[in-house]
Design a protein around this motif. Sequence first.
Motif, mmCIF file in Angstrom:
data_model
loop_
_atom_site.group_PDB
_atom_site.id
_atom_site.type_symbol
_atom_site.label_atom_id
_atom_site.label_comp_id
_atom_site.label_asym_id
_atom_site.label_seq_id
_atom_site.Cartn_x
_atom_site.Cartn_y
_atom_site.Cartn_z
ATOM 1 N N GLN A 50 65.343 -30.407 -16.159
ATOM 2 C CA GLN A 50 65.486 -29.859 -14.818
ATOM 3 C C GLN A 50 64.652 -30.661 -13.826
ATOM 4 O OE1 GLN A 50 67.490 -27.419 -13.809
ATOM 5 N NE2 GLN A 50 68.096 -26.564 -15.759
ATOM 6 N N THR A 72 67.314 -20.085 -10.499
ATOM 7 C CA THR A 72 66.075 -20.851 -10.374
ATOM 8 C C THR A 72 65.471 -20.850 -8.971
ATOM 9 O OG1 THR A 72 67.236 -22.938 -9.939
ATOM 10 C CG2 THR A 72 66.733 -22.410 -12.259
ATOM 11 N N CYS A 73 66.143 -20.293 -7.989
ATOM 12 C CA CYS A 73 65.621 -20.326 -6.625
ATOM 13 C C CYS A 73 64.546 -19.254 -6.462
ATOM 14 C CB CYS A 73 66.744 -20.105 -5.617
ATOM 15 S SG CYS A 73 66.225 -20.348 -3.905
ATOM 16 N N LYS A 74 63.350 -19.705 -6.051
ATOM 17 C CA LYS A 74 62.233 -18.768 -5.880
ATOM 18 C C LYS A 74 61.258 -19.315 -4.850
ATOM 19 C CE LYS A 74 59.526 -20.809 -9.591
ATOM 20 N NZ LYS A 74 60.275 -21.799 -10.259
ATOM 21 N N GLU A 117 61.695 -23.201 -4.015
ATOM 22 C CA GLU A 117 62.067 -24.247 -4.961
ATOM 23 C C GLU A 117 63.312 -23.832 -5.725
ATOM 24 O OE1 GLU A 117 58.894 -26.425 -7.030
ATOM 25 O OE2 GLU A 117 59.829 -25.710 -8.882
ATOM 26 N N LEU A 118 64.088 -24.835 -6.121
ATOM 27 C CA LEU A 118 65.235 -24.622 -6.986
ATOM 28 C C LEU A 118 65.312 -25.777 -7.963
ATOM 29 C CD1 LEU A 118 67.988 -26.190 -5.135
ATOM 30 C CD2 LEU A 118 66.760 -24.557 -3.741
ATOM 31 N N GLU A 119 66.074 -25.602 -9.024
ATOM 32 C CA GLU A 119 66.153 -26.620 -10.062
ATOM 33 C C GLU A 119 67.570 -27.153 -10.186
ATOM 34 O OE1 GLU A 119 64.470 -25.046 -13.667
ATOM 35 O OE2 GLU A 119 62.582 -24.559 -12.648
ATOM 36 N N THR A 120 67.658 -28.391 -10.671
ATOM 37 C CA THR A 120 68.940 -29.077 -10.796
ATOM 38 C C THR A 120 68.922 -29.993 -12.016
ATOM 39 O OG1 THR A 120 70.477 -30.591 -9.680
ATOM 40 C CG2 THR A 120 68.147 -30.898 -9.213
ATOM 41 N N HIS A 156 63.102 -30.623 -10.007
ATOM 42 C CA HIS A 156 62.628 -29.550 -9.134
ATOM 43 C C HIS A 156 62.724 -29.999 -7.684
ATOM 44 C CE1 HIS A 156 60.798 -27.378 -12.585
ATOM 45 N NE2 HIS A 156 60.828 -28.604 -13.086
ATOM 46 N N THR A 183 70.824 -25.055 -10.680
ATOM 47 C CA THR A 183 70.836 -24.180 -11.843
ATOM 48 C C THR A 183 70.690 -22.724 -11.418
ATOM 49 O OG1 THR A 183 69.838 -25.960 -13.121
ATOM 50 C CG2 THR A 183 69.742 -23.746 -14.073
ATOM 51 N N GLU A 184 71.579 -21.897 -11.903
ATOM 52 C CA GLU A 184 71.603 -20.485 -11.543
ATOM 53 C C GLU A 184 70.294 -19.802 -11.921
ATOM 54 O OE1 GLU A 184 74.615 -16.681 -11.865
ATOM 55 O OE2 GLU A 184 74.919 -18.386 -13.188
#
Length: 129
Positions: free
Chosen positions: A86, A11-13, A25-28, A88, A8-9
Amino acid sequence: MFDNYVFTEGTCKNVKEGNQIVGFELETLITYYRSIPCSMIEDIKVSVDNQEVPREVIRFSPDGEEYFTLDELETVTSYKWEYGEQGHVRVMQEDGLSAGDHEVSLTTIIRTAYIPVPFGGTKVRTVHI
């Protein structure tokens, strides 16, 4: 077919525990049209700037609260990855991602009851930390 659901655009942090950055982490979203038990997640792959992240440092959470290693996921039947929720993906990497732009790739592969082979999707995004 479901590649646009992967990664998901925005969400990377980096992830902090206390004052220390312990990873990123990023979300999908799930690459299927319905929910699945976490035990049906076949694999998750992450690469950063064309360097594949070792499988052992990847964690997954269907709700952002309880995280599992990829090996643990094989037996996690009491948690479901719900359609539309989402997931994680956390990479345990000291100091997380350095400041600046990175090319991050996420691949999720799942099994389902009605399709005899695992399937998934990959999405590559340029992220700014």
